[in-house]
Design a protein around this motif. Sequence first.
Motif, short mmCIF file in Angstrom:
data_model
loop_
_atom_site.label_atom_id
_atom_site.label_comp_id
_atom_site.label_asym_id
_atom_site.label_seq_id
_atom_site.Cartn_x
_atom_site.Cartn_y
_atom_site.Cartn_z
N HIS A 151 -18.94 -18.57 -2.05
CA HIS A 151 -18.12 -17.67 -2.85
C HIS A 151 -17.25 -18.40 -3.88
O HIS A 151 -16.58 -17.76 -4.68
N ASP A 153 -15.98 -19.87 -7.05
CA ASP A 153 -16.23 -19.59 -8.46
C ASP A 153 -17.38 -18.59 -8.63
O ASP A 153 -18.33 -18.81 -9.39
N ALA A 155 -17.71 -15.78 -10.07
CA ALA A 155 -17.99 -15.24 -11.41
C ALA A 155 -18.91 -16.17 -12.17
O ALA A 155 -19.87 -15.73 -12.83
N TRP A 156 -18.65 -17.49 -12.10
CA TRP A 156 -19.53 -18.45 -12.79
C TRP A 156 -20.92 -18.40 -12.18
O TRP A 156 -21.92 -18.37 -12.90
N ALA A 158 -22.40 -15.98 -10.68
CA ALA A 158 -23.09 -14.73 -11.01
C ALA A 158 -23.60 -14.72 -12.45
O ALA A 158 -24.66 -14.15 -12.72
N THR A 159 -22.88 -15.36 -13.35
CA THR A 159 -23.25 -15.28 -14.76
C THR A 159 -23.95 -16.53 -15.30
O THR A 159 -24.67 -16.43 -16.29
#
Length: 183
Positions: A151, A153, A155-156, A158-159
């Motif tokens: 889990h 970072d 956001a990084w 996921a993108t």
Amino acid sequence: MKSTDLLRDDHRHMVAALDVVREMAARADTNQNVSESDVKCMLKFLRDFGDRHHQGKEESVLFPALLHDPTQRNYERLCCLVFEHNRQRSLIEGLEESLLTKNTKDFSYYATRLSMILREHIKEEEEVVFPLVESTLTAVEDERVASEMQHYDAAWQATQRTSQLQVLADMESKYLADRLKTA
């Protein structure tokens, strides 16, 4: 899943990136054309995946978990690892500067040093730190650390993670095609 399994997977990608960078340096040494945009892609990979993602997980999740040991027996080893991470960051900065100044000799030097130092670092982590993790953390603690690493970072991840690994695969096929055919 164990925390060391996640790190081993990262190491596999980082070694592949080092193979590409080393090949770029070898080509630069023999005055072969190396695309500036390819070098930028690999530098971005090393910064984003290698430093932000991988070393970030170690420094923000794993190392603090290992420091929960009341005896602090891991403190010096972990300080050395952070120092090594900083040395790797410095070499990446040298690579970036050599790209900006178009200094092929410096590029080759920094690429070769980074490859050598990071490979030694990965070997040390797998041979020294991973057994340290297994001897220090209980199975429950290791599961918690692995979950936190997954889990880290988010956001990084996921993108960017998938696209970064695709860039690496593209660079491998471009710069290491001959090796990949025989492997």
